[in-house]
Design an enzyme around this catalytic site. Structure first.
Site, mmCIF file in Angstrom:
data_model
loop_
_atom_site.group_PDB
_atom_site.id
_atom_site.type_symbol
_atom_site.label_atom_id
_atom_site.label_comp_id
_atom_site.label_asym_id
_atom_site.label_seq_id
_atom_site.Cartn_x
_atom_site.Cartn_y
_atom_site.Cartn_z
ATOM 1 N N LYS A 224 1.052 4.206 -3.036
ATOM 2 C CA LYS A 224 0.828 5.637 -2.836
ATOM 3 C C LYS A 224 2.035 6.467 -3.244
ATOM 4 O O LYS A 224 1.888 7.608 -3.718
ATOM 5 C CB LYS A 224 0.445 5.897 -1.374
ATOM 6 C CG LYS A 224 -0.931 5.333 -1.028
ATOM 7 C CD LYS A 224 -1.994 5.894 -1.957
ATOM 8 C CE LYS A 224 -3.342 5.249 -1.851
ATOM 9 N NZ LYS A 224 -4.331 5.824 -2.775
ATOM 10 N N TYR B 178 0.821 -1.206 0.000
ATOM 11 C CA TYR B 178 0.000 0.000 0.000
ATOM 12 C C TYR B 178 0.862 1.266 0.000
ATOM 13 O O TYR B 178 0.636 2.158 -0.847
ATOM 14 C CB TYR B 178 -0.965 0.000 1.185
ATOM 15 C CG TYR B 178 -1.882 1.194 1.213
ATOM 16 C CD1 TYR B 178 -2.935 1.309 0.315
ATOM 17 C CD2 TYR B 178 -1.686 2.229 2.122
ATOM 18 C CE1 TYR B 178 -3.777 2.413 0.319
ATOM 19 C CE2 TYR B 178 -2.519 3.336 2.138
ATOM 20 C CZ TYR B 178 -3.554 3.436 1.241
ATOM 21 O OH TYR B 178 -4.376 4.534 1.240
#
Length: 324
Positions: A205, A201
């Site tokens: 990002k 994750y």
């Protein structure tokens, strides 16, 4: 990892509360992806409350989207403003169909690309690991597909539309270790042997930050659309549904912002001034992205990411780079 960012994170979570949005959105049209729950739902609620003419909730689950519309209407006492459109970022065809529908709108003031997933389970969507497909490739695919509609709105209505890609402060906490494992970053990310799923994750990002910056670097001066990226902070949301353990539970209880407060930061970016073009926002204002992003190695990595990502986008939709 940029350890100084952890202190900044803790200070923000404990001591900074983003301002409650009060700016009128009368006459404006908004699109928020991933809007049936969490930050997207609360941002949509704020936009309806602020007088928007139309707020489109882009959701994978239409039933949950309709429930979100009813919830917004009950809380704001405004009906006929929020509506649901289907969007599944795990499917490139769904993204294309959604963009075609966006192209029929006579006016668009702002699009907030908030939808995303967080998982440690390796699975493949559209030939890439699911997090990369949803959070990065489909997100940038949609961004480039809607740029012509946003530019057309700018010309027709003499406005400066905004396009916001929701990133996260966790981009500070990685430098994409997979970049050193193969010549192709995206090939390494698509390999279960090379992937470090525990930080997937944050990596996604960071890729969003790189993608946004690289895109903006390719826009001419006085570009008619403001493109920014932002961090909502650590908030209560369904994004963390897979997380468990007493440590995470305590962190949630002690540090997490409410979903409504997190939604405020999405609205701030969605209403961002032209000065936010190409910028990273946190706590509803422009801040510096991670040290790695700003480093020489980060700049080289950004160019590698864009070269690979833009090639993928051209393969998915030939000629898409001309939309910039």
């Amino acid at each position: 990892m940029d350890y100084s960012s952890i202190l900044t994170f803790l200070y923000s979570q404990f001591f900074i509360v983003p301002e409650y949005p009060e700016k009128s959105c009368k006459g404006q049209v908004f699109i928020v992806t991933g809007a049936n729950v969490g930050l997207g739902l609360e941002a949509s609620r704020h936009l309806v409350r602020l007088g928007a003419d139309k707020v489109i909730l882009a959701c994978r689950n239409l039933e949950k989207g309709e429930a979100a519309v009813k919830d917004i209407e009950q809380s704001t006492k405004r009906t006929g403003v929020a509506e649901v459109w289907s969007l599944d970022l795990s499917s490139f065809e769904s993204v294309k169909e959604f963009a075609k529908k966006v192209d029929t709108l006579p006016r668009i003031d702002s699009i907030v690309e908030n939808a995303g997933i967080s998982t440690t389970k390796f699975q493949v969507f559209e030939g890439n690991e699911s997090t990369i497909t949803v959070n990065v490739i489909s997100t940038l695919l949609l961004a480039l597909l809607v740029l012509p509609a946003l530019k057309r709105s700018a010309q027709r209505h003499n406005i400066q539309p905004r396009l916001t890609i929701v990133a996260s402060e966790v981009h500070h906490w990685t430098n994409i270790p997979e970049r050193n494992k193969r010549d192709s970053i995206f090939e390494a990310l698509a390999s279960p042997e090379d992937s470090e799923m525990g930080i997937r994750y944050p990596v996604s990002k960071l890729l969003d930050v790189f993608g946004t910056r690289a895109l903006v670097e390719r826009t001419p001066s006085s570009y008619p659309v403001t493109i920014n990226t932002m961090n909502p902070g650590f908030c209560y949301s369904e994004l963390s549904r897979e997380s468990s353990g007493i440590g995470f539970w305590l962190m949630y209880k002690l540090l997490a912002r409410t979903t409504e407060v997190g939604g405020r930061t999405l609205v701030a970016a969605a209403l961002g001034s032209p000065e936010t073009h190409g910028q990273y926002m946190s706590n509803s204002k422009v801040e510096e992205p991670s040290k790695f992003v700003r480093s020489e190695e980060g700049k080289k990595t950004q160019e590698r990411v864009w070269a690979e990502l833009s090639a993928k986008l051209e393969q998915i939709q030939p000629g898409i780079l001309q939309n910039i």
